[in-house]
Design a protein around this motif. Structure first.
Motif, PDB file in Angstrom:
ATOM      1  N   PRO A  88       0.793  -1.223  -0.170  1.00 23.19           N
ATOM      2  CA  PRO A  88      -0.100  -0.441   0.131  1.00 23.19           C
ATOM      3  C   PRO A  88       0.643   0.904  -0.444  1.00 23.19           C
ATOM      4  O   PRO A  88       1.182   2.716   0.561  1.00 23.19           O
ATOM      5  CB  PRO A  88      -0.634  -0.458   1.530  1.00 23.19           C
ATOM      6  CG  PRO A  88       0.387  -0.787   2.379  1.00 23.19           C
ATOM      7  CD  PRO A  88       0.501  -1.775   1.310  1.00 23.19           C
ATOM      8  N   GLU A  89       1.584   1.286  -1.119  1.00 25.48           N
ATOM      9  CA  GLU A  89       2.059   2.574  -1.071  1.00 25.48           C
ATOM     10  C   GLU A  89       2.013   3.511  -2.135  1.00 25.48           C
ATOM     11  O   GLU A  89       2.160   2.268  -2.899  1.00 25.48           O
ATOM     12  CB  GLU A  89       3.917   2.193  -1.214  1.00 25.48           C
ATOM     13  CG  GLU A  89       4.427   1.825   0.894  1.00 25.48           C
ATOM     14  CD  GLU A  89       5.491   0.879   0.623  1.00 25.48           C
ATOM     15  OE1 GLU A  89       6.265   1.707  -0.350  1.00 25.48           O
ATOM     16  OE2 GLU A  89       6.006   0.735   1.302  1.00 25.48           O
ATOM     17  N   PHE A  90       2.761   4.525  -2.427  1.00 23.45           N
ATOM     18  CA  PHE A  90       2.491   5.182  -4.111  1.00 23.45           C
ATOM     19  C   PHE A  90       3.954   4.952  -4.494  1.00 23.45           C
ATOM     20  O   PHE A  90       4.584   6.103  -5.356  1.00 23.45           O
ATOM     21  CB  PHE A  90       2.101   6.589  -3.916  1.00 23.45           C
ATOM     22  CG  PHE A  90       0.658   6.961  -3.157  1.00 23.45           C
ATOM     23  CD1 PHE A  90      -0.173   6.868  -4.099  1.00 23.45           C
ATOM     24  CD2 PHE A  90       0.539   7.228  -1.956  1.00 23.45           C
ATOM     25  CE1 PHE A  90      -1.683   7.069  -3.878  1.00 23.45           C
ATOM     26  CE2 PHE A  90      -0.784   7.347  -1.713  1.00 23.45           C
ATOM     27  CZ  PHE A  90      -2.021   6.868  -2.295  1.00 23.45           C
ATOM     28  N   LYS A  91       4.161   3.622  -5.189  1.00 21.36           N
ATOM     29  CA  LYS A  91       4.812   3.980  -5.685  1.00 21.36           C
ATOM     30  C   LYS A  91       5.367   2.701  -7.340  1.00 21.36           C
ATOM     31  O   LYS A  91       3.890   1.485  -6.715  1.00 21.36           O
ATOM     32  CB  LYS A  91       6.259   2.995  -5.028  1.00 21.36           C
ATOM     33  CG  LYS A  91       5.934   1.847  -4.302  1.00 21.36           C
ATOM     34  CD  LYS A  91       7.991   1.009  -3.069  1.00 21.36           C
ATOM     35  CE  LYS A  91       6.874   0.401  -2.353  1.00 21.36           C
ATOM     36  NZ  LYS A  91       7.840  -1.101  -1.962  1.00 21.36           N
ATOM     37  N   SER A  93       5.412  -0.706  -9.548  1.00 22.52           N
ATOM     38  CA  SER A  93       5.410  -1.519  -9.372  1.00 22.52           C
ATOM     39  C   SER A  93       4.903  -2.999 -10.483  1.00 22.52           C
ATOM     40  O   SER A  93       4.006  -2.885 -11.146  1.00 22.52           O
ATOM     41  CB  SER A  93       4.932  -2.761  -8.023  1.00 22.52           C
ATOM     42  OG  SER A  93       3.601  -2.297  -8.014  1.00 22.52           O
ATOM     43  N   PRO A  94       5.440  -3.967 -10.145  1.00 21.58           N
ATOM     44  CA  PRO A  94       5.515  -5.008 -11.700  1.00 21.58           C
ATOM     45  C   PRO A  94       4.182  -4.902 -11.370  1.00 21.58           C
ATOM     46  O   PRO A  94       3.425  -5.229 -12.776  1.00 21.58           O
ATOM     47  CB  PRO A  94       6.022  -6.283 -11.580  1.00 21.58           C
ATOM     48  CG  PRO A  94       7.545  -6.112 -10.528  1.00 21.58           C
ATOM     49  CD  PRO A  94       6.854  -4.523  -9.551  1.00 21.58           C
ATOM     50  N   ILE A  95       3.046  -4.965 -10.434  1.00 21.93           N
ATOM     51  CA  ILE A  95       1.666  -6.000 -10.310  1.00 21.93           C
ATOM     52  C   ILE A  95       1.172  -4.447 -10.790  1.00 21.93           C
ATOM     53  O   ILE A  95       0.151  -4.209 -11.318  1.00 21.93           O
ATOM     54  CB  ILE A  95       1.453  -6.217  -9.026  1.00 21.93           C
ATOM     55  CG1 ILE A  95       1.919  -7.443  -8.720  1.00 21.93           C
ATOM     56  CG2 ILE A  95      -0.337  -5.720  -8.959  1.00 21.93           C
ATOM     57  CD1 ILE A  95       1.546  -7.893  -7.316  1.00 21.93           C
ATOM     58  N   LEU A  96       1.536  -3.056 -10.689  1.00 27.92           N
ATOM     59  CA  LEU A  96       1.163  -2.400 -11.024  1.00 27.92           C
ATOM     60  C   LEU A  96       0.905  -1.869 -12.502  1.00 27.92           C
ATOM     61  O   LEU A  96       0.282  -1.382 -13.030  1.00 27.92           O
ATOM     62  CB  LEU A  96       1.768  -0.812 -10.118  1.00 27.92           C
ATOM     63  CG  LEU A  96       0.249   0.570 -10.834  1.00 27.92           C
ATOM     64  CD1 LEU A  96      -0.701   0.914 -10.398  1.00 27.92           C
ATOM     65  CD2 LEU A  96       1.825   1.570  -9.507  1.00 27.92           C
ATOM     66  N   ASN A  97       2.397  -1.954 -12.632  1.00 29.64           N
ATOM     67  CA  ASN A  97       2.543  -1.600 -14.763  1.00 29.64           C
ATOM     68  C   ASN A  97       1.706  -2.961 -15.197  1.00 29.64           C
ATOM     69  O   ASN A  97       1.272  -2.370 -15.782  1.00 29.64           O
ATOM     70  CB  ASN A  97       3.806  -2.159 -14.634  1.00 29.64           C
ATOM     71  CG  ASN A  97       4.319  -1.907 -15.994  1.00 29.64           C
ATOM     72  OD1 ASN A  97       4.204  -1.087 -16.613  1.00 29.64           O
ATOM     73  ND2 ASN A  97       5.537  -3.211 -16.841  1.00 29.64           N
ATOM     74  N   THR A  98       1.250  -3.801 -14.867  1.00 30.48           N
ATOM     75  CA  THR A  98       0.996  -4.620 -15.743  1.00 30.48           C
ATOM     76  C   THR A  98      -0.466  -3.983 -15.925  1.00 30.48           C
ATOM     77  O   THR A  98      -1.195  -4.212 -16.302  1.00 30.48           O
ATOM     78  CB  THR A  98       0.581  -6.078 -14.861  1.00 30.48           C
ATOM     79  OG1 THR A  98       2.127  -6.700 -15.229  1.00 30.48           O
ATOM     80  CG2 THR A  98      -0.474  -7.352 -15.138  1.00 30.48           C
ATOM     81  N   ASN A  99      -1.829  -4.105 -14.205  1.00 24.66           N
ATOM     82  CA  ASN A  99      -2.622  -3.500 -14.426  1.00 24.66           C
ATOM     83  C   ASN A  99      -2.815  -2.475 -14.669  1.00 24.66           C
ATOM     84  O   ASN A  99      -4.373  -2.361 -15.691  1.00 24.66           O
ATOM     85  CB  ASN A  99      -3.366  -3.258 -12.582  1.00 24.66           C
ATOM     86  CG  ASN A  99      -3.462  -4.800 -12.473  1.00 24.66           C
ATOM     87  OD1 ASN A  99      -4.388  -5.641 -12.597  1.00 24.66           O
ATOM     88  ND2 ASN A  99      -2.589  -5.144 -11.490  1.00 24.66           N
TER      89      ASN A  99
END
Length: 413
Positions: A88-91, A93-99
């Motif tokens: 739960p951080e504003f940075k 990440s691979p999961i965020l990039n994928t989504n």
């Protein structure tokens, strides 16, 4: 503690689910403001609807698609936060990039399909419609504009709610859907103004049209060939969302077929996004909670009504009793303030309540079936439940709203 009657259990159910009720109701009321803004915009779009025939067929599908794609994005983020695979951080990440990548690609691809479906429906039923290039460019431009706005908003709301101790399942999906409703119509209007810059120059318009098609195809091909996680999301989501787009266009066809009734009753037109949006929000809250419950093991993947599911059903129905009269009241008040009120408030509340409660009763069972069935088939419920259920909600909500509106109008006459 054992309760002797069902009535005795109600305070207990409400007490143990008070955070669920509080968070969901807060989100729904916030969403109602966004949906109201969308309704006011739609109620004042008669100029564009007359100038660009067929646009009313596209609009519900476009609104629904934003909710489907970004709602699923929010649901996936929520699930990853719950199971600990996303910090739960504003940075970055691979999961965020994928989504993020999958959501943008899906928006572009589905915007194309949405426009094609809208044109096809207009052709089959002999409805007036602008040219295929025009409707595709409007849809794709609006999709791109919405993505630029909605992707960071969705990420921010998901992380911020989780950090703040709120359950993202209860608030993120409905708020994201409301933002999608709010920004879709201005994005469509902005796309119309962009199109008008070169609408009379066929050569330039053709070049831009071909360039847009090539860009979408290359984007999709690159995504499915370069990243396994994105490919998985696209493979599971694309067929579902294509079906949902068709359902959204069907909802638009229902509105377009009753255009004369809606345009002569602006209050009803204002109620349309409110009713559809809040219904979709209620359904998406249930879908997000079911998806997280299945992933975490709190809900068993069986067609059996456990106490957990009964509690969820009860709370959603309780929220419906509050939401549907509320949206009718604010639709009526806003119409009166804008000087376009043409429908008595009591009748508007009756329409909203009757159509809404019937709709939610049907959709709760559909959501439960879709969630359990998709999970047992090895599909990620986050990619399936919200898109399918909210698209069905859009189609059914417009149908029920129009049916009960016509019945009440006939009685008044």
């Amino acid at each position: 503690m054992k309760y002797k009657t069902k009535v005795d259990k109600l305070p207990h159910i409400i007490r143990i689910n008070k955070s669920f009720i509080r968070e969901s109701l807060t989100a729904l009321l916030i969403c109602a403001v966004g949906d109201l803004c969308a309704g006011i915009i739609l109620g004042n779009m008669t100029y564009f609807l007359d100038l660009f025939p067929g646009l009313l067929v596209l609009i519900p599908g476009a609104i629904g698609m934003r909710g489907n794609i970004f709602g699923s994005f929010a649901s996936r983020l929520s699930t990853n936060l719950h199971i600990g695979t996303l910090d739960p951080e504003f940075k970055w990440s691979p999961i965020l990039n994928t989504n993020l990548s999958a959501s943008f690609i899906l928006t572009m691809v589905l915007s194309l399909f949405l426009a094609i479906f809208a044109k096809l429906i207009c052709f089959i039923f002999h409805l007036k419609c602008i040219g295929i290039m025009d409707i595709i460019l409007i849809s794709v431009f609006a999709g791109a504009i919405s993505s630029i706005i909605m992707l960071p908003i969705t990420f921010f709301i998901s992380i911020k709610s989780y950090i703040g101790g709120w359950d993202p399942d209860n608030i993120t999906t409905p708020i994201v859907a409301a933002f999608g409703d709010l920004f879709t119509l201005p994005a469509i209007i902005a796309s119309i103004y962009i199109l008008k810059l070169f609408i009379n120059n066929y050569f330039i318009k053709t070049i831009i049209f071909v360039g847009v098609l090539i860009f979408i195809i290359l984007l999709f091909v690159y995504a499915i060939s370069s990243n396994e996680d994105i490919r998985l999301i696209l493979r599971q989501s694309t067929p579902t969302l294509v079906l949902c787009s068709f359902l959204g266009i069907f909802a638009g066809f229902i509105l377009d077929s009753c255009e004369s009734t809606l345009l002569t009753n602006p209050t009803l037109l204002t109620l349309v996004p409110l009713f559809s949006g809040e219904s979709g929000d209620l359904v998406s809250i249930l879908g997000a909670r079911l998806s997280s419950g299945l992933h975490s093991g709190l809900i068993e993947a069986e067609f059996r009504f456990t106490s957990q599911m009964k509690y969820n059903f009860f709370i959603i129905f309780l929220l419906s009793l509050i939401v549907y009269p509320f949206i009718a009241i604010i639709a009526d008040i806003s119409s009166a303030l804008l000087g376009v009120q043409m429908f008595p408030m009591a009748q508007l509340i009756l329409i909203s309540m009757l159509a809404g409660l019937i709709l939610i009763f049907i959709m709760m069972f559909i959501v439960f079936f879709i969630g359990v069935h998709s999970y047992n088939k090895g599909l990620d419920p986050d990619n399936v439940i919200i898109p399918v259920s909210t698209s069905l909600t859009d189609a059914l909500s417009n149908s029920l709203l129009v049916v009960f509106s016509l019945i009440i109008i006939a009685i008044l006459i």
